[in-house]
Design a protein around this motif. Sequence first.
Motif, PDB file in Angstrom:
ATOM      1  N   VAL A 132       0.890  -1.356   0.207  1.00 44.05           N
ATOM      2  CA  VAL A 132       0.029  -0.065  -0.012  1.00 44.05           C
ATOM      3  C   VAL A 132       0.835   1.091  -0.060  1.00 44.05           C
ATOM      4  O   VAL A 132       0.474   2.233  -0.557  1.00 44.05           O
ATOM      5  CB  VAL A 132      -0.985   0.008   1.232  1.00 44.05           C
ATOM      6  N   SER A 133       1.947   1.243   0.867  1.00 39.24           N
ATOM      7  CA  SER A 133       2.941   2.384   0.934  1.00 39.24           C
ATOM      8  C   SER A 133       3.364   2.618  -0.605  1.00 39.24           C
ATOM      9  O   SER A 133       3.327   3.706  -1.165  1.00 39.24           O
ATOM     10  CB  SER A 133       3.929   2.179   1.859  1.00 39.24           C
ATOM     11  N   VAL A 134       3.855   1.595  -1.110  1.00 41.97           N
ATOM     12  CA  VAL A 134       4.451   1.858  -2.552  1.00 41.97           C
ATOM     13  C   VAL A 134       3.610   2.182  -3.612  1.00 41.97           C
ATOM     14  O   VAL A 134       3.699   3.085  -4.352  1.00 41.97           O
ATOM     15  CB  VAL A 134       5.243   0.525  -2.965  1.00 41.97           C
ATOM     16  N   VAL A 135       2.391   1.685  -3.512  1.00 42.45           N
ATOM     17  CA  VAL A 135       1.274   1.931  -4.256  1.00 42.45           C
ATOM     18  C   VAL A 135       0.887   3.767  -4.299  1.00 42.45           C
ATOM     19  O   VAL A 135       0.576   4.396  -5.097  1.00 42.45           O
ATOM     20  CB  VAL A 135      -0.068   1.307  -4.218  1.00 42.45           C
ATOM     21  N   ALA A 136       0.691   4.043  -2.815  1.00 42.84           N
ATOM     22  CA  ALA A 136       0.464   5.157  -2.430  1.00 42.84           C
ATOM     23  C   ALA A 136       1.639   6.435  -3.223  1.00 42.84           C
ATOM     24  O   ALA A 136       1.024   7.429  -3.536  1.00 42.84           O
ATOM     25  CB  ALA A 136       0.375   5.741  -0.931  1.00 42.84           C
ATOM     26  N   ALA A 137       2.674   5.743  -2.875  1.00 42.10           N
ATOM     27  CA  ALA A 137       3.957   6.773  -3.564  1.00 42.10           C
ATOM     28  C   ALA A 137       3.587   6.818  -5.248  1.00 42.10           C
ATOM     29  O   ALA A 137       4.012   8.009  -5.566  1.00 42.10           O
ATOM     30  CB  ALA A 137       5.113   6.179  -3.281  1.00 42.10           C
ATOM     31  N   VAL A 138       3.535   6.033  -5.561  1.00 42.01           N
ATOM     32  CA  VAL A 138       3.184   5.819  -7.278  1.00 42.01           C
ATOM     33  C   VAL A 138       1.906   6.653  -7.546  1.00 42.01           C
ATOM     34  O   VAL A 138       2.167   7.523  -8.477  1.00 42.01           O
ATOM     35  CB  VAL A 138       2.957   4.369  -7.792  1.00 42.01           C
ATOM     36  N   ALA A 139       0.844   6.523  -6.853  1.00 41.57           N
ATOM     37  CA  ALA A 139      -0.131   7.326  -6.998  1.00 41.57           C
ATOM     38  C   ALA A 139       0.116   9.058  -6.893  1.00 41.57           C
ATOM     39  O   ALA A 139      -0.492   9.761  -7.480  1.00 41.57           O
ATOM     40  CB  ALA A 139      -1.322   6.910  -6.103  1.00 41.57           C
ATOM     41  N   LEU A 140       0.880   9.199  -5.843  1.00 36.87           N
ATOM     42  CA  LEU A 140       1.026  10.760  -5.716  1.00 36.87           C
ATOM     43  C   LEU A 140       2.225  11.249  -6.674  1.00 36.87           C
ATOM     44  O   LEU A 140       1.871  12.366  -7.140  1.00 36.87           O
ATOM     45  CB  LEU A 140       1.855  10.796  -4.199  1.00 36.87           C
ATOM     46  N   TRP A 141       3.010  10.366  -7.096  1.00 39.68           N
ATOM     47  CA  TRP A 141       3.871  10.795  -8.503  1.00 39.68           C
ATOM     48  C   TRP A 141       2.864  10.894  -9.773  1.00 39.68           C
ATOM     49  O   TRP A 141       3.407  11.893 -10.305  1.00 39.68           O
ATOM     50  CB  TRP A 141       4.778   9.659  -8.509  1.00 39.68           C
ATOM     51  N   ARG A 142       2.433   9.930  -9.979  1.00 43.62           N
ATOM     52  CA  ARG A 142       1.798   9.711 -11.242  1.00 43.62           C
ATOM     53  C   ARG A 142       0.343  10.469 -11.583  1.00 43.62           C
ATOM     54  O   ARG A 142       0.053  10.904 -12.324  1.00 43.62           O
ATOM     55  CB  ARG A 142       1.596   8.371 -11.810  1.00 43.62           C
ATOM     56  N   TRP A 143      -0.587  10.184 -10.305  1.00 44.16           N
ATOM     57  CA  TRP A 143      -2.203  10.678 -10.788  1.00 44.16           C
ATOM     58  C   TRP A 143      -2.612  11.597  -9.780  1.00 44.16           C
ATOM     59  O   TRP A 143      -2.570  11.508  -8.481  1.00 44.16           O
ATOM     60  CB  TRP A 143      -3.029   9.322 -10.190  1.00 44.16           C
ATOM     61  N   HIS A 144      -2.382  12.863 -10.217  1.00 46.22           N
ATOM     62  CA  HIS A 144      -2.894  14.118  -9.455  1.00 46.22           C
ATOM     63  C   HIS A 144      -4.112  14.147  -9.374  1.00 46.22           C
ATOM     64  O   HIS A 144      -5.096  15.017  -9.779  1.00 46.22           O
ATOM     65  CB  HIS A 144      -2.195  15.073 -10.152  1.00 46.22           C
ATOM     66  N   ARG A 145      -4.827  13.275  -8.391  1.00 50.36           N
ATOM     67  CA  ARG A 145      -6.257  13.330  -7.969  1.00 50.36           C
ATOM     68  C   ARG A 145      -6.348  13.287  -6.658  1.00 50.36           C
ATOM     69  O   ARG A 145      -5.541  12.826  -5.847  1.00 50.36           O
ATOM     70  CB  ARG A 145      -6.900  12.194  -8.657  1.00 50.36           C
ATOM     71  N   PRO A 146      -7.613  13.596  -6.049  1.00 53.80           N
ATOM     72  CA  PRO A 146      -7.623  13.507  -4.583  1.00 53.80           C
ATOM     73  C   PRO A 146      -7.415  12.285  -3.857  1.00 53.80           C
ATOM     74  O   PRO A 146      -6.762  11.933  -2.728  1.00 53.80           O
ATOM     75  CB  PRO A 146      -8.894  14.142  -4.342  1.00 53.80           C
ATOM     76  N   VAL A 147      -7.586  11.222  -4.553  1.00 58.02           N
ATOM     77  CA  VAL A 147      -7.577   9.743  -4.087  1.00 58.02           C
ATOM     78  C   VAL A 147      -6.361   9.437  -3.901  1.00 58.02           C
ATOM     79  O   VAL A 147      -5.825   8.748  -2.857  1.00 58.02           O
ATOM     80  CB  VAL A 147      -8.227   8.854  -4.992  1.00 58.02           C
ATOM     81  N   SER A 148      -5.440  10.115  -4.616  1.00 58.96           N
ATOM     82  CA  SER A 148      -3.967   9.914  -4.146  1.00 58.96           C
ATOM     83  C   SER A 148      -3.617  10.395  -2.918  1.00 58.96           C
ATOM     84  O   SER A 148      -2.812   9.681  -2.182  1.00 58.96           O
ATOM     85  CB  SER A 148      -3.024  10.431  -5.205  1.00 58.96           C
ATOM     86  N   VAL A 149      -4.138  11.607  -2.434  1.00 60.47           N
ATOM     87  CA  VAL A 149      -3.649  11.966  -1.193  1.00 60.47           C
ATOM     88  C   VAL A 149      -4.536  11.059  -0.016  1.00 60.47           C
ATOM     89  O   VAL A 149      -3.601  10.921   0.926  1.00 60.47           O
ATOM     90  CB  VAL A 149      -4.242  13.456  -0.964  1.00 60.47           C
ATOM     91  N   TRP A 150      -5.572  10.760  -0.156  1.00 63.54           N
ATOM     92  CA  TRP A 150      -6.211   9.710   0.801  1.00 63.54           C
ATOM     93  C   TRP A 150      -5.474   8.410   0.833  1.00 63.54           C
ATOM     94  O   TRP A 150      -5.413   7.862   1.940  1.00 63.54           O
ATOM     95  CB  TRP A 150      -7.555   9.698   0.308  1.00 63.54           C
ATOM     96  N   LEU A 151      -4.938   7.769  -0.220  1.00 57.63           N
ATOM     97  CA  LEU A 151      -4.288   6.683  -0.297  1.00 57.63           C
ATOM     98  C   LEU A 151      -2.870   6.639   0.612  1.00 57.63           C
ATOM     99  O   LEU A 151      -2.516   6.083   1.319  1.00 57.63           O
ATOM    100  CB  LEU A 151      -3.845   6.120  -1.609  1.00 57.63           C
TER     101      LEU A 151
END
Length: 159
Positions: A74-93
């Motif tokens: 989950v930590s790695v997925v959250a990092a990738v999400a913050l890096w690549r997907w600039h959407r609110p769900v990335s912050v919540w993840l």
Amino acid sequence: MSRVFQGSSVPKGVGGWLLLLIVMLAFYTPGTGLRALYLDFVVPARLLPALETNPAWVQYRTTVYTLSAIVWSVSVVAAVALWRWHRPVSVWLALVALWFSGPILPLGYAVAASFAFRTAFFQTVKPFWLAIAVSSIQATIWTGYLLRSVRVRLTYFGG
């Protein structure tokens, strides 16, 4: 002396503290966790091979490995999400990853120890108090940053 910036002085995009958080979630959290598991399980098993025949030890080790793998994923997925997907769900993840890899994971270890070794939870949680306290402070600081930062708001919430 003041510096004059060309273009926009509004912090937007991945940089600064946000970049540090991404690196921490992607590399530091899983890396230090793997090191801790090595020191907590591999080294003692080499010194005391009889641990490998103890069913409670094996059950506890397996549970800790499983919990750790899930949380670090989950930590790695959250990092990738913050890096690549600039959407609110990335912050919540990222918030979920911070709290689960922080204070909740050691609590999970204590619960696993309590069940595996059939001891009271308040006895098994004692070795984890410091980790829980320190990681709670860290998660609180990062939560404040993610919820209050202008850079985060402009990058993930659009304004």
